[in-house]
Enzyme design. Structure first.
Site, PDB file in Angstrom:
ATOM      1  N   GLU A  57      36.657  -5.050  23.947  1.00  0.00           N
ATOM      2  CA  GLU A  57      37.084  -3.900  25.002  1.00  0.00           C
ATOM      3  C   GLU A  57      35.574  -3.794  26.140  1.00  0.00           C
ATOM      4  O   GLU A  57      35.856  -3.512  27.250  1.00  0.00           O
ATOM      5  CB  GLU A  57      37.115  -2.585  24.125  1.00  0.00           C
ATOM      6  CG  GLU A  57      38.194  -2.406  23.318  1.00  0.00           C
ATOM      7  CD  GLU A  57      38.508  -1.424  22.428  1.00  0.00           C
ATOM      8  OE1 GLU A  57      39.503  -1.008  21.866  1.00  0.00           O
ATOM      9  OE2 GLU A  57      37.347  -0.658  22.257  1.00  0.00           O
ATOM     10  N   SER A  99      35.247   3.290  11.948  1.00  0.00           N
ATOM     11  CA  SER A  99      35.231   4.789  12.255  1.00  0.00           C
ATOM     12  C   SER A  99      34.782   5.543  10.977  1.00  0.00           C
ATOM     13  O   SER A  99      35.066   5.278   9.963  1.00  0.00           O
ATOM     14  CB  SER A  99      36.740   5.327  12.591  1.00  0.00           C
ATOM     15  OG  SER A  99      36.903   6.744  12.585  1.00  0.00           O
ATOM     16  N   LYS A 132      40.442   1.890  10.235  1.00  0.00           N
ATOM     17  CA  LYS A 132      40.182   1.227  11.468  1.00  0.00           C
ATOM     18  C   LYS A 132      39.189   0.055  11.498  1.00  0.00           C
ATOM     19  O   LYS A 132      38.069   0.095  10.903  1.00  0.00           O
ATOM     20  CB  LYS A 132      39.915   2.331  12.484  1.00  0.00           C
ATOM     21  CG  LYS A 132      41.045   3.286  12.596  1.00  0.00           C
ATOM     22  CD  LYS A 132      40.476   4.409  13.988  1.00  0.00           C
ATOM     23  CE  LYS A 132      40.593   3.668  15.188  1.00  0.00           C
ATOM     24  NZ  LYS A 132      39.970   4.409  16.296  1.00  0.00           N
TER      25      LYS A 132
END
Length: 353
Positions: free
Chosen positions: A295, A282, A288
């Site tokens: 995903e 990020s 992160k």
């Protein structure tokens, strides 16, 4: 090329040109051109058979074969002049062949129709796709077995209802994934077997009066047998639906695996650490490490399930034999095949790492 040349295969009774919008609406060459290898392979086998049966001359057969080889090289070099006005991959290649070798090129279409031609092309293409998927499945399976052996003594909680239930070996969990893939592999083998019948020779819907030798063409193209009924052969898309069904179930398994990876990689559990090269970060939250690949695989399962629904709906109202609706079979089929291939590769690379 004149308009009459472009539409010479079917325009004999028409007194006016096709509307420009309709021509564009009807064209499929922008996506079915990916079948060019299969189309040329089928055409070369067909031309050899025509020459061997004396339906065309040996000289014409040799000229067609050489011309098709040259066109394949031209396509692969990126210099082929694809023309949407020629509708599809078949007419583009045949028109180019006639440009290159003259009248002999027009004799390639003897004893066949685009209906049996496209049905053959897709089956040839699907065989290659399935073989590639099987290779990726086996690589993923081997990686899971290696990982299971390395982690056989690693203890983790087993879950039911996403509640901690009993302790299990991490290796045992990996072999649960392996069993899913074994069933997926079996289904793909079944699909390949049923897809490996040759429609060529069915022509438009009722065969041809030319004395063709379907067995010769069948052997040349590596099919197990010619199809038995011409009406069914040109209109059947069961093999495509079966493949996408198998792909959808495999993608469902990969989606379940992806969900577990996402949960396990979360700091809330911290069971695993995915390789950095399969994650993103990020720009404003440097702590992160996002499991993007997992995903995306989870998301792509929805695309493949959608493709299955599209194909089932496409076929449910069609009378025999071929209908133009079937032009709509290729985009969902191609999309499902691409999603499955890429997702299997992602998991085969990521999970054992």
């Amino acid at each position: 090329m004149s308009e009459s040349d472009a539409k010479g295969l079917w325009s004999g009774r028409f007194s006016e040109a096709t509307d420009a919008f309709v021509a564009a609406f009807s064209a499929s060459e922008h996506y079915d051109r990916r079948l060019y290898r299969e189309d040329i392979r089928g055409s070369r086998a067909h031309a050899r058979m025509l020459a061997d049966c004396g339906i065309i001359s040996a000289d014409d057969g040799a000229a067609i074969d050489a011309g098709l080889q040259a066109i394949e090289a031209e396509i692969e070099a990126g210099g082929f002049p694809w023309d949407p006005a020629l509708e599809d991959v078949h007419m583009n290649i045949e028109a180019r062949l006639t440009q290159r070798i003259g009248e002999a090129g027009k004799r390639l279409h003897t004893g066949r129709s685009r209906n049996d031609q496209i049905a053959t092309d897709i089956r040839l293409w699907l065989r290659t796709v399935i073989d590639g998927n099987l290779a990726l499945l086996r690589r993923f399976q081997a990686g899971l077995v290696d990982l299971a052996e390395r982690e056989v003594d690693t203890v983790m909680p087993g879950f039911t209802h996403l509640q901690v239930a009993q302790p299990v070996s991490f290796g045992h969990h990996m072999l649960a994934w392996y069993e899913m893939l074994v069933r997926d592999e079996s289904r793909l083998h079944d699909v390949r077997r049923r897809a490996n019948e040759m429609p060529l020779g069915s022509a438009a819907l009722a065969g041809t009066t030319f004395p063709i030798d379907r067995d010769q063409t069948c052997a040349a193209l590596g099919f197990d047998a010619p199809t038995r009924n011409s009406l069914d052969a040109v209109s059947d898309r069961d093999f495509a639906i079966e493949f996408v069904s198998a792909a959808a179930l495999t993608m469902t398994h990969l989606s379940r695996m992806a969900e577990e990876l996402v949960i396990w990689a979360s700091p809330l559990t911290g069971f695993i650490d995915l390789p950095d090269r399969f994650c993103t970060g990020s720009s404003i939250m440097p702590q992160k490490k996002n499991p993007d690949v997992a995903e995306l695989v989870r998301g792509k399962s929805a695309r493949v399930q959608g493709a299955l629904h599209t194909l089932l709906t496409l076929m449910k109202g069609q009378p025999l034999a071929y209908n133009r609706d079937n032009q709509e079979d290729k985009e969902p089929l191609f999309d499902a095949a691409d999603a499955l291939r890429d997702s299997l590769r992602a998991f085969a690379d990521m999970v054992p790492a």
